[in-house]
Scaffold this active site. Sequence first.
Site, PDB file in Angstrom:
ATOM      1  N   GLU A  18       0.833  -1.192   0.000  1.00 45.51           N
ATOM      2  CA  GLU A  18       0.000   0.000   0.000  1.00 45.51           C
ATOM      3  C   GLU A  18       0.871   1.246   0.000  1.00 45.51           C
ATOM      4  OE1 GLU A  18      -2.016   0.490   3.657  1.00 45.51           O
ATOM      5  OE2 GLU A  18      -2.942   2.388   3.084  1.00 45.51           O
ATOM      6  N   ASP A  36      -0.758  -0.750   5.790  1.00 42.76           N
ATOM      7  CA  ASP A  36      -0.573  -0.094   7.079  1.00 42.76           C
ATOM      8  C   ASP A  36      -1.558  -0.648   8.094  1.00 42.76           C
ATOM      9  OD1 ASP A  36       1.474   1.542   6.327  1.00 42.76           O
ATOM     10  OD2 ASP A  36       0.171   3.201   5.730  1.00 42.76           O
ATOM     11  N   ASP A  60      -3.491   0.888   9.962  1.00 46.76           N
ATOM     12  CA  ASP A  60      -4.492   1.877  10.359  1.00 46.76           C
ATOM     13  C   ASP A  60      -5.808   1.642   9.604  1.00 46.76           C
ATOM     14  OD1 ASP A  60      -3.856   2.584   7.834  1.00 46.76           O
ATOM     15  OD2 ASP A  60      -2.969   4.525   8.329  1.00 46.76           O
ATOM     16  N   ASP A  96      -7.109   3.186   7.111  1.00 43.03           N
ATOM     17  CA  ASP A  96      -6.906   3.194   5.666  1.00 43.03           C
ATOM     18  C   ASP A  96      -6.375   1.868   5.152  1.00 43.03           C
ATOM     19  OD1 ASP A  96      -7.775   5.584   4.977  1.00 43.03           O
ATOM     20  OD2 ASP A  96      -5.848   6.316   4.192  1.00 43.03           O
TER      21      ASP A  96
END
Lengths: 852, 60
Positions: A469, A543, A545, A547
């Site tokens: 990503e 990641d 998170d 997102d």
Amino acid sequence: MFREGILRKAPSPTPMTTPRTQPEGASGPAAGVSFAPETAPLPDATETYTADSITSLSGRDAVRLRPAMYIGSNGELGLHHLVYEVVDNSVDEALAGYCTHVEVIIHPDNSISVIDNGRGIPVDIKQDDPKKRSAVEIVLTELHAGAKFGEDNTYKVSGGLHGVGVSCVNFLSEWLRVEVYRNGFVHEQEFERGIPTGPLRQTGRTTKRGTRVSFKPDGEIFTTTTYDFDTLAQRLREKAFLTRGLTIVLTDERGEQERRQEFFYRGGIAEFVAHLNRNKTVLMPEPFYCEVTQGDVTVEVAIQYNDGYDEKVFSFANNINTVDGGTHLSGFRTALTASINAYAVSEGLTKQLKENLTGDDVREGLVAVVSVKIPQPQFEGQTKNKLNSDVKGLVDSVLRERLKTYFGEHPAVARRIIMKAVDAARAREAARRAREISRKSSLSNLTLPGKLADCSERDPAKAELFIVEGDSAGGSAKQGRDRRTQAILPLKGKILNVEKARYDKMLSHGEIGALIMALGTGIGKSDFSIEKLRYHKIILLCDADVDGSHIRTLLLTFFYRQMPELIERGHVFIAQPPLYKVKKGKVEQYLLDDRELNKYLLKRATEDVQVTVVPTGQMLAGRELAKFLDKLLEFETFLPKLERRMQRDARLVELTLQACTSEDGYRPGRKLHMLFEAEAWPRRLVETLSAAGYAAVLTRDEEHALFRVVVTLPGHSTPEPTVAVDWELATHAEFQKCVTIYAEWRHAMTGPYLVNQGTTTMTIPERAGLSEQILALAKRDVTIQRYKGLGEMNPEQLWETTLNAEKRTLLQVRINDAVETDAVFTVLMGDAVEPRRRFIEEHALDVKNLDI
Amino acid sequence: MSLIRCPICGAETTWVGNPTRPFCSEACQLRDLGHWLTEQYTIPGTPADAPPLDDADDES
């Protein structure tokens, strides 16, 4: 169909009935004129021959010789066709407004009766007939005899135009009996294989009106003579739909019990389409319907879409099912496509499409009936399967106008229809692109996407693809990887600013295309091929998170839906990049998540810390302390949730936990259920709580046949809030966790505590501050770095922690994980706003739940 | 998991022996692919008044 005075032969023979195929050796059906067959007459034909019947004989022999040319076949199709021919005549009477009821009976010997309440076939002698026969006899023994050929239009519209019908039935029947009820009298005549056994006789008086035709199909002609109820029922239902107000009754006398079905549809063809959609989810609550008469042509259209993909359109000309369509159908199609496109463009609904909606697009899920009534219909071929009359322009213009009005008045329906067609257009576009991608990816490595940093290994079993990503992380991964076996494809979620209100995430079509090409498998049912997969490990690196979890959800959903075999064969993995780096002195360590960090810190803390529990005098140190703190941290994650269930009264929770774990309460290894089984423990809880100032009462939990304690909280609001401590509460995980941990560590759950490290000792008054204090001690000479994203790691770190096969941890994605991801995805994508809002709210703070 | 629901039309279908799994038909499979390739699938993100996400910064 038959009326006095105008009964005559067709002025010119068969103006529109050129047979499509002409069998070899036959000179063609010169219908209506003398016809001498080249082959010998059928054996039975000679028996009752007289000179009088010579003209009809030739027609009869032609039909008997080649029945397929007149009624389609000498099998099941033709057998049923006989019934339709007779019924069509009754329906024509209904169309002319003289008949309201038709009865069709299948008798036990598979003979048929068709009875109507029309005007009855004319019975008088035809004066210009050289043989002075009755009108009845003429229509039953001559091809192309009937009122439909008259210039004064007895029947303005009629399906049985050709007039071959009922005489064919007669010719092909072992016997046929006709009864005409007319002018107060009954008239009868009988035939054997088309030849009258006597003249028409007046046999009695009646008050009825109409015609009864009974016949038994000839076993010498037909390969089968057994009628199928459902086949007849379907056609008769169709006829009833098309003829509003006409009742058709079908009775089957063959079985032990009589079977009977009645068809009557006030709604006409609109009811027909609704009937066709009866088990479907429809896009329009009521069918679209219009009936327009221009000149002597009537156009009737009914439309109703369902949510399926099939097209079901019936076209009729003068109530004859034109199975091969024709001019009326093509007018209908042109108008439908044009109208939908026009409305879609005017409302801006097709902006995302490159081109107009095609006919195929707008016909997915379409159910429609197109029916025209014309005075002199022109058909292509003998079987009337295709209409040739020039009505295309008329149907087109009429329908365009009516649809425009309809869409204007029903914008929501119009929108639904258009969105469905847009969907179909997208699927068509997708199929095209899928083919393109599959073709490109099968060509060679030259067409690999530019963003892909491929590995040198060509054996898929040894090659890995990291889907990373973000571009910056992709850059680090490219530098840090093992070039021999590890390929990197950087992928970035496209961000869409939705009406300036939200930043939505998606995968661009370019990203999807690059992904499919990198994998090499192609896409779609016919093109996907697992053998061409270029990497046997496909590793998602995102990641940690929100997102990252969104991108991961998108990718996994894509794999699950479009390449499920990758997951089935265990090719898909999720990389586990660390969330923390901790450093003490010169020693560095990477930690996966919060849980690992806590574990690390606790381990460090217990190296030189001791805790004394003041009330019990218990001393905890080393491994025992680590175990306690680990459990305490777990306890502390559940405690707030339990407090929420108990009106956020922390004291009440504490007292309840104490009581739960007291002498006669819960003990490790026992079941929580026992707490509520007998009266003793709940009574003790009531006493404890009462002593602490709560108003608690013992009651019965009738539903579960258990005891329960209801606590009323002293408060200002009325009614005062209550909390029930009962089996229902005990079924929640937070209650179970808190109680079991509390029970295990009961001796250490109440402060104050003395915390000792080296030479310093401090006092912690309550349990609540204990773990925090100890973690603080542990953190004192440790640096903790939290990675906000993969981009914060340099290539070496990324290699060390995530890429290096020796050290990394990978999670293998299984189908069950993917199913769950798809469920999450479906909620996120869904039209249902409420579940989606709730889902996002619940998970906004809890990223882990979005993970698989 | 013998019975599954087609992600597009919701019809019940099987996993085992279904060449277009998890879809009920090729039509639905194609429709889904169409949604991917024409960017119909978006995951609702943060409200715009909140600070944009990290890689939105990268883009600017």
